[in-house]
Motif scaffolding. Structure first.
Motif, PDB file in Angstrom:
ATOM      1  N   HIS A  94       0.541  -1.145  -0.093  1.00 17.04           N
ATOM      2  CA  HIS A  94       0.043  -0.418  -0.218  1.00 17.04           C
ATOM      3  C   HIS A  94       0.956   1.266   0.071  1.00 17.04           C
ATOM      4  CE1 HIS A  94      -3.802   2.041   1.473  1.00 17.04           C
ATOM      5  NE2 HIS A  94      -3.139   2.636   0.945  1.00 17.04           N
ATOM      6  N   HIS A  96       1.256   4.930  -2.185  1.00 17.88           N
ATOM      7  CA  HIS A  96       1.098   6.116  -2.791  1.00 17.88           C
ATOM      8  C   HIS A  96       2.533   6.647  -3.551  1.00 17.88           C
ATOM      9  CE1 HIS A  96      -3.140   6.054  -1.592  1.00 17.88           C
ATOM     10  NE2 HIS A  96      -3.010   5.348  -0.154  1.00 17.88           N
ATOM     11  N   VAL A 130      -2.034   2.077  -4.324  1.00 20.85           N
ATOM     12  CA  VAL A 130      -3.304   2.135  -4.342  1.00 20.85           C
ATOM     13  C   VAL A 130      -4.054   3.025  -4.202  1.00 20.85           C
ATOM     14  CG1 VAL A 130      -3.615  -0.276  -3.671  1.00 20.85           C
ATOM     15  CG2 VAL A 130      -2.906   1.482  -1.707  1.00 20.85           C
ATOM     16  N   LYS A 214      -9.333  -0.005  -7.082  1.00 20.68           N
ATOM     17  CA  LYS A 214      -9.317   0.703  -5.562  1.00 20.68           C
ATOM     18  C   LYS A 214     -10.401   1.642  -5.480  1.00 20.68           C
ATOM     19  CE  LYS A 214      -7.761   2.727  -1.598  1.00 20.68           C
ATOM     20  NZ  LYS A 214      -6.880   3.324  -1.460  1.00 20.68           N
ATOM     21  N   HIS A 269      -6.251  -1.552   5.154  1.00 22.07           N
ATOM     22  CA  HIS A 269      -6.430  -0.977   5.927  1.00 22.07           C
ATOM     23  C   HIS A 269      -7.258  -1.480   7.644  1.00 22.07           C
ATOM     24  CE1 HIS A 269      -5.538   3.350   4.507  1.00 22.07           C
ATOM     25  NE2 HIS A 269      -5.805   2.759   4.087  1.00 22.07           N
ATOM     26  N   ASP A 374       0.744   2.579   3.988  1.00 21.54           N
ATOM     27  CA  ASP A 374       0.056   3.946   2.881  1.00 21.54           C
ATOM     28  C   ASP A 374       1.800   5.204   2.639  1.00 21.54           C
ATOM     29  OD1 ASP A 374      -1.825   5.646   1.753  1.00 21.54           O
ATOM     30  OD2 ASP A 374      -3.329   4.402   4.131  1.00 21.54           O
TER      31      ASP A 374
HETATM   32 ZN   LIG Z   1      -3.331   4.843   1.040  1.00 18.61          ZN
END
Ligand SMILES: [Zn+2]
Length: 465
Positions: A94, A96, A130, A214, A269, A374
């Motif tokens: 995960h 970005h 994602v 996603k 998450h 993340d």
């Molecule tokens: Zn994220």
């Protein structure tokens, strides 16, 4: 005009700090045709044990074989492995790449090159993106073939398919002033209002090279509307028709089950708000989903608003001081966030024990737990550093270290590339994506952060001081 449009939000927010990101790494100038990691402990990730005193031979970017130490070293570059552990290159489930983890009061323009370098310097040789601007990711994906890209191999989804005015739009709106909010929203979400629009959203992403889809099914703030089951089902069904997997951002057990019943492939998450019962976990297991708890996301956000955010030693190397200072308690104390956001954060803080318990309940039910950070996407989730912290948090949640490591290597590799993925394990013929660690991560999870050598496709990634 375009420049003006970009500058306008910047002016409203105060001038964004200009950061000089460190180079961190480079590829070795002339990779050796043959490398042997000598006398090393090996966690192959094919099971939960490790092999002691092995020689691991790498030739032309591929793993050739493992054998008890004492093999012929003639003509090989030798990397000493005594007391160390060789693990497959990490796979962050995960990230970005086109995002920034800066706090809302110190907005920074995303730097995808630095994000890539910070991830790779942390041993992350592959990653799943994602959520981000489709066009930008498409261009970045093509750059992977060029030497200028120093980062993980990656796969992308493009903008998150979201309910109009639902998350993430609902959060971005209260986090940043307009028009910065509108700009951020456009980059990260693709709002739909009905199943037909959801199908079109999937088609547009697939047409532009997306590898997976996603969706967002979550309430931030707590009263935000969530994507209804008919839209979720339409999007997931279309993704599957197109041969792609679909993942969803979820928060509660109700939303996790909604996604699972629609056929979702992965839950991002975990269940981070409210309870997850054993029966719920069993239903998720029966549905065949995998879960990425991203515990670090919530810990970092909580630390920031409780004025105790402290970057790790690794993160202090990965990010310039100018970037880290706005996170410091002294700065954070002078800032206020929207009350609706604070209410959500308060609930998150209260539910921390439940969140860790949910990860363990899922693990106990046999649901594969995949490691996602993340990275560069969520506030405070510094690329690379957040991933290494997530390994520690999953161990704290009670998941055995070997399974945490499998969730950081072979499991996401197979999710991304199927059962015959050519990365994620240490086996003959696989790509030589490898991380050499000081210590034994099976007995001490912090060893996962003590990175001695990173190799990507047989090439050593050298540190630049
Ligand atoms: Zn994220």
């Amino acid at each position: 005009m375009r420049l003006l449009l970009l500058l306008f939000p910047a002016m409203l927010l105060g001038c964004p700090a200009s950061h000089r990101y460190p180079q961190l790494i480079r590829r070795e100038a002339s990779p050796a045709p043959v490398t042997i990691f000598r006398d090393v402990r090996v966690f192959t990730a094919t099971d939960t044990s490790s092999l002691e005193h092995q020689d691991v031979r790498v030739e032309n970017g591929r793993i050739v074989g493992l054998a008890p130490t004492g093999t012929d070293l003639t003509g090989a570059r030798v990397i000493e492995g005594a007391g160390k552990t060789l693990v497959p290159g990490y796979v962050d489930f995960h990230v970005h790449l086109t995002g920034s983890p800066a706090p809302p009061w110190a907005v920074a323009w995303p730097d995808e090159d630095h994000n890539g370098r910070a991830l790779l310097a942390s041993g992350i040789t592959s990653a799943m993106d994602v959520g981000g601007e489709l066009e930008k990711l498409k261009a970045l994906w093509k750059r992977q073939a060029e030497p200028s890209w120093l980062g993980p191999r990656f796969w992308y989804s493009g903008q998150i398919i979201s309910l109009k005015d639902g998350y993430p739009t609902s959060m971005v709106k209260i986090l940043y002033p307009w028009p910065a909010s509108a700009l951020a929203d456009q980059r990260f979400s693709g709002p739909v209002t009905n199943p037909l629009e959801a199908v079109a959203a999937v088609d547009w992403r697939m047409h532009n090279g997306a590898h997976h889809l996603k969706l967002a099914i979550a309430s931030v703030p707590l009263n935000a509307q969530t994507m209804p089951p008919d839209i979720v089902s339409a999007a997931v069904k279309r993704a599957h028709e197109k041969g792609a997997k679909a993942v969803a951002h979820v928060d509660t057990a109700v939303h996790a089950l909604r996604a699972a019943r629609a056929g979702i492939d992965a839950l991002m998450h975990g269940i981070h708000l409210g309870e997850l019962t054993v029966a719920d976990a069993q239903e998720l297991k029966a549905a065949g989903v995998v879960v990425s708890p991203t515990l670090v996301v919530f810990d970092r956000a909580e630390a920031l608003v409780q004025f105790r955010f402290a970057p790790t030693e690794m993160e202090k190397r990965l990010y310039p001081e100018s970037f880290l200072t706005p996170f410091s308690p002294d700065v954070a104390r002078t800032k206020t966030l929207d009350p609706q956001l604070m209410e959500w954060l308060g609930k998150l803080q209260a539910d921390r024990p439940k969140r860790l318990a949910a990860a363990k309940t899922l693990y106990d039910a046999g649901v594969p737990i995949l490691v996602g950070s993340d990275g560069a996407g969520s506030i405070g989730c510094l690329a690379g550093g957040a991933f290494l912290d997530e390994l520690r948090l999953l161990s704290e949640a009670g998941i055995p270290n070997a399974d945490v490591l499998r969730g950081a290597t072979v499991l996401p590799a197979r999710f991304i590339a199927g059962a015959n993925a050519d990365f994620g394990t240490i086996e003959p013929t696989k790509r030589a994506d490898l991380v050499l660690l000081d210590g034994d991560p099976l007995t001490d999870i912090t060893a996962t952060s003590r990175i001695v050598t990173v190799m990507q496709g047989g090439v050593v990634i050298e540190k630049v001081e």
